[in-house]
Design a protein around this motif. Structure first.
Motif, PDB file in Angstrom:
ATOM      1  N   LEU A 142       1.044  -1.317   0.269  1.00  0.00           N
ATOM      2  CA  LEU A 142       0.092   0.060  -0.086  1.00  0.00           C
ATOM      3  C   LEU A 142       0.805   1.153   0.005  1.00  0.00           C
ATOM      4  O   LEU A 142       0.617   2.150  -0.717  1.00  0.00           O
ATOM      5  CB  LEU A 142      -0.873  -0.116   1.089  1.00  0.00           C
ATOM      6  CG  LEU A 142      -1.983  -0.929   1.215  1.00  0.00           C
ATOM      7  CD1 LEU A 142      -2.830  -1.117   2.547  1.00  0.00           C
ATOM      8  CD2 LEU A 142      -3.047  -0.966  -0.001  1.00  0.00           C
ATOM      9  N   LEU A 143       1.923   1.385   0.658  1.00  0.00           N
ATOM     10  CA  LEU A 143       2.755   2.357   0.667  1.00  0.00           C
ATOM     11  C   LEU A 143       3.678   2.579  -0.746  1.00  0.00           C
ATOM     12  O   LEU A 143       3.688   3.636  -1.056  1.00  0.00           O
ATOM     13  CB  LEU A 143       3.925   2.187   1.669  1.00  0.00           C
ATOM     14  CG  LEU A 143       3.630   2.320   3.201  1.00  0.00           C
ATOM     15  CD1 LEU A 143       4.844   2.148   4.161  1.00  0.00           C
ATOM     16  CD2 LEU A 143       3.060   3.871   3.516  1.00  0.00           C
ATOM     17  N   MET A 144       3.798   1.554  -1.396  1.00  0.00           N
ATOM     18  CA  MET A 144       4.467   1.690  -2.815  1.00  0.00           C
ATOM     19  C   MET A 144       3.556   2.171  -3.643  1.00  0.00           C
ATOM     20  O   MET A 144       3.782   2.479  -4.754  1.00  0.00           O
ATOM     21  CB  MET A 144       5.010   0.278  -3.155  1.00  0.00           C
ATOM     22  CG  MET A 144       6.141  -0.199  -2.256  1.00  0.00           C
ATOM     23  SD  MET A 144       6.862  -2.035  -2.687  1.00  0.00           S
ATOM     24  CE  MET A 144       7.362  -1.459  -4.396  1.00  0.00           C
ATOM     25  N   LEU A 145       2.059   1.848  -3.338  1.00  0.00           N
ATOM     26  CA  LEU A 145       1.122   2.345  -4.393  1.00  0.00           C
ATOM     27  C   LEU A 145       1.252   3.986  -4.435  1.00  0.00           C
ATOM     28  O   LEU A 145       0.784   4.752  -5.355  1.00  0.00           O
ATOM     29  CB  LEU A 145      -0.373   2.067  -3.977  1.00  0.00           C
ATOM     30  CG  LEU A 145      -0.699   0.654  -4.124  1.00  0.00           C
ATOM     31  CD1 LEU A 145      -1.969   0.339  -3.564  1.00  0.00           C
ATOM     32  CD2 LEU A 145      -0.755   0.446  -5.630  1.00  0.00           C
ATOM     33  N   GLN A 146       1.751   4.659  -3.520  1.00  0.00           N
ATOM     34  CA  GLN A 146       2.047   5.942  -3.746  1.00  0.00           C
ATOM     35  C   GLN A 146       3.007   6.335  -4.730  1.00  0.00           C
ATOM     36  O   GLN A 146       2.701   7.593  -5.112  1.00  0.00           O
ATOM     37  CB  GLN A 146       2.628   6.511  -2.169  1.00  0.00           C
ATOM     38  CG  GLN A 146       1.931   6.387  -1.153  1.00  0.00           C
ATOM     39  CD  GLN A 146       0.639   6.868  -1.161  1.00  0.00           C
ATOM     40  OE1 GLN A 146       0.595   8.102  -1.461  1.00  0.00           O
ATOM     41  NE2 GLN A 146      -0.425   6.342  -0.529  1.00  0.00           N
ATOM     42  N   ILE A 147       3.885   5.422  -5.027  1.00  0.00           N
ATOM     43  CA  ILE A 147       4.837   5.817  -6.392  1.00  0.00           C
ATOM     44  C   ILE A 147       4.026   6.113  -7.528  1.00  0.00           C
ATOM     45  O   ILE A 147       4.108   6.994  -8.059  1.00  0.00           O
ATOM     46  CB  ILE A 147       5.798   4.725  -6.405  1.00  0.00           C
ATOM     47  CG1 ILE A 147       6.622   4.502  -5.247  1.00  0.00           C
ATOM     48  CG2 ILE A 147       6.646   5.102  -7.416  1.00  0.00           C
ATOM     49  CD1 ILE A 147       7.761   3.293  -5.310  1.00  0.00           C
ATOM     50  N   PRO A 148       3.119   5.017  -8.010  1.00  0.00           N
ATOM     51  CA  PRO A 148       2.394   5.598  -9.159  1.00  0.00           C
ATOM     52  C   PRO A 148       1.381   6.684  -9.024  1.00  0.00           C
ATOM     53  O   PRO A 148       1.296   7.307 -10.115  1.00  0.00           O
ATOM     54  CB  PRO A 148       1.548   4.267  -9.475  1.00  0.00           C
ATOM     55  CG  PRO A 148       1.507   3.131  -8.349  1.00  0.00           C
ATOM     56  CD  PRO A 148       2.798   3.818  -7.541  1.00  0.00           C
ATOM     57  N   LEU A 149       0.888   6.729  -7.862  1.00  0.00           N
ATOM     58  CA  LEU A 149      -0.132   7.893  -7.568  1.00  0.00           C
ATOM     59  C   LEU A 149       0.430   9.302  -7.634  1.00  0.00           C
ATOM     60  O   LEU A 149       0.070  10.181  -8.176  1.00  0.00           O
ATOM     61  CB  LEU A 149      -1.056   7.634  -6.421  1.00  0.00           C
ATOM     62  CG  LEU A 149      -2.063   6.380  -6.270  1.00  0.00           C
ATOM     63  CD1 LEU A 149      -2.444   6.187  -4.817  1.00  0.00           C
ATOM     64  CD2 LEU A 149      -2.929   6.836  -7.130  1.00  0.00           C
ATOM     65  N   LEU A 150       1.442   9.246  -6.934  1.00  0.00           N
ATOM     66  CA  LEU A 150       2.233  10.474  -6.971  1.00  0.00           C
ATOM     67  C   LEU A 150       2.936  10.934  -8.190  1.00  0.00           C
ATOM     68  O   LEU A 150       2.849  12.127  -8.493  1.00  0.00           O
ATOM     69  CB  LEU A 150       3.233  10.693  -5.680  1.00  0.00           C
ATOM     70  CG  LEU A 150       2.651  10.659  -4.371  1.00  0.00           C
ATOM     71  CD1 LEU A 150       3.843  10.646  -3.176  1.00  0.00           C
ATOM     72  CD2 LEU A 150       1.802  11.821  -3.974  1.00  0.00           C
ATOM     73  N   GLY A 151       3.500   9.827  -8.960  1.00  0.00           N
ATOM     74  CA  GLY A 151       3.960   9.948 -10.247  1.00  0.00           C
ATOM     75  C   GLY A 151       3.030  10.682 -11.310  1.00  0.00           C
ATOM     76  O   GLY A 151       3.231  11.551 -11.871  1.00  0.00           O
TER      77      GLY A 151
END
Length: 211
Positions: free
Chosen positions: A92-101
């Motif tokens: 779930l934390l790593m999902l921040q990568i595509p979302l913030l990207g």
């Protein structure tokens, strides 16, 4: 009561499993939007990309069902529950990568992290789902009920995403913010698994008494 609480804790994985509800929200957040020819989000290529990433992660993580059963007999439900919760939180934390990207205009560089993050999270779900099985021998006269409760928890895990989406609509919070809040719930579930799930020694001792 312990089994009911453990089953409730396992429902936090529903955020990852209920793909049908969440795919449109990831697309609306702009993930995969760089695939659209006109540069606007919401094209068929974008939705296909998000759907493919989610379905592929779920199918591959299904292998963890085999390893989850194998490791259960080696380390027990408590260890699997804690490791599973940690993997879900990491995913779930790593999902921040595509979302913030996507928000920052670098979707072309970050969109493939969607699959990686989902694979880690869904694999964690498969492991965490085995934790409740450690209670089976603690209820020798109600093993069928215990199995049914564990299965019911799997179906009920689709409810949390529905509440999450309703909360997003009510408050106007972004998907990224809600996912971060969900990480806290997952970590609390990890504490729950550690505190309430029988150890391997307890599981085997109870199995010997029941046999």
């Amino acid at each position: 009561l312990r089994l009911a609480v453990l089953t409730l804790c396992s429902t936090v994985c529903g955020l990852v499993i209920a793909q049908v509800l969440l795919i449109p929200h990831f697309a609306d957040a702009g993930v995969g939007g760089s695939l659209c020819d006109d540069g606007d989000k919401g094209c068929d290529k974008q939705y296909l990309f998000v759907s493919k990433a989610w379905n592929s992660a779920l199918q591959i993580s299904g292998i963890m069902m085999f390893f989850g059963g194998l490791w259960f007999d080696q380390v027990g439900g408590r260890v699997l529950g804690v490791i599973g919760a940690c993997l879900v939180a990491l995913g779930l934390l790593m999902l921040q990568i595509p979302l913030l990207g996507a928000q920052g205009g670098s979707d072309v560089d970050t969109r493939n992290w969607l699959f990686v993050a989902l694979l880690i999270a869904t694999s964690g779900c498969e492991l965490a789902g085995r934790a409740s099985m450690a209670m089976i021998w603690h209820l020798p006269g109600h093993k069928t009920f215990a199995s049914a409760l564990v299965m019911a928890g799997g179906f009920a895990s689709h409810l949390p995403p529905m509440f999450m989406i309703a909360f997003m609509d009510l408050t106007g919070l972004s998907l990224s913010s809600v996912l971060l809040a969900w990480v806290v719930l997952v970590m609390l579930a990890g504490v729950c698994f550690y505190s309430l799930t029988p150890t391997m020694a307890e599981y085997r001792a109870q199995a010997e008494k029941a046999s």
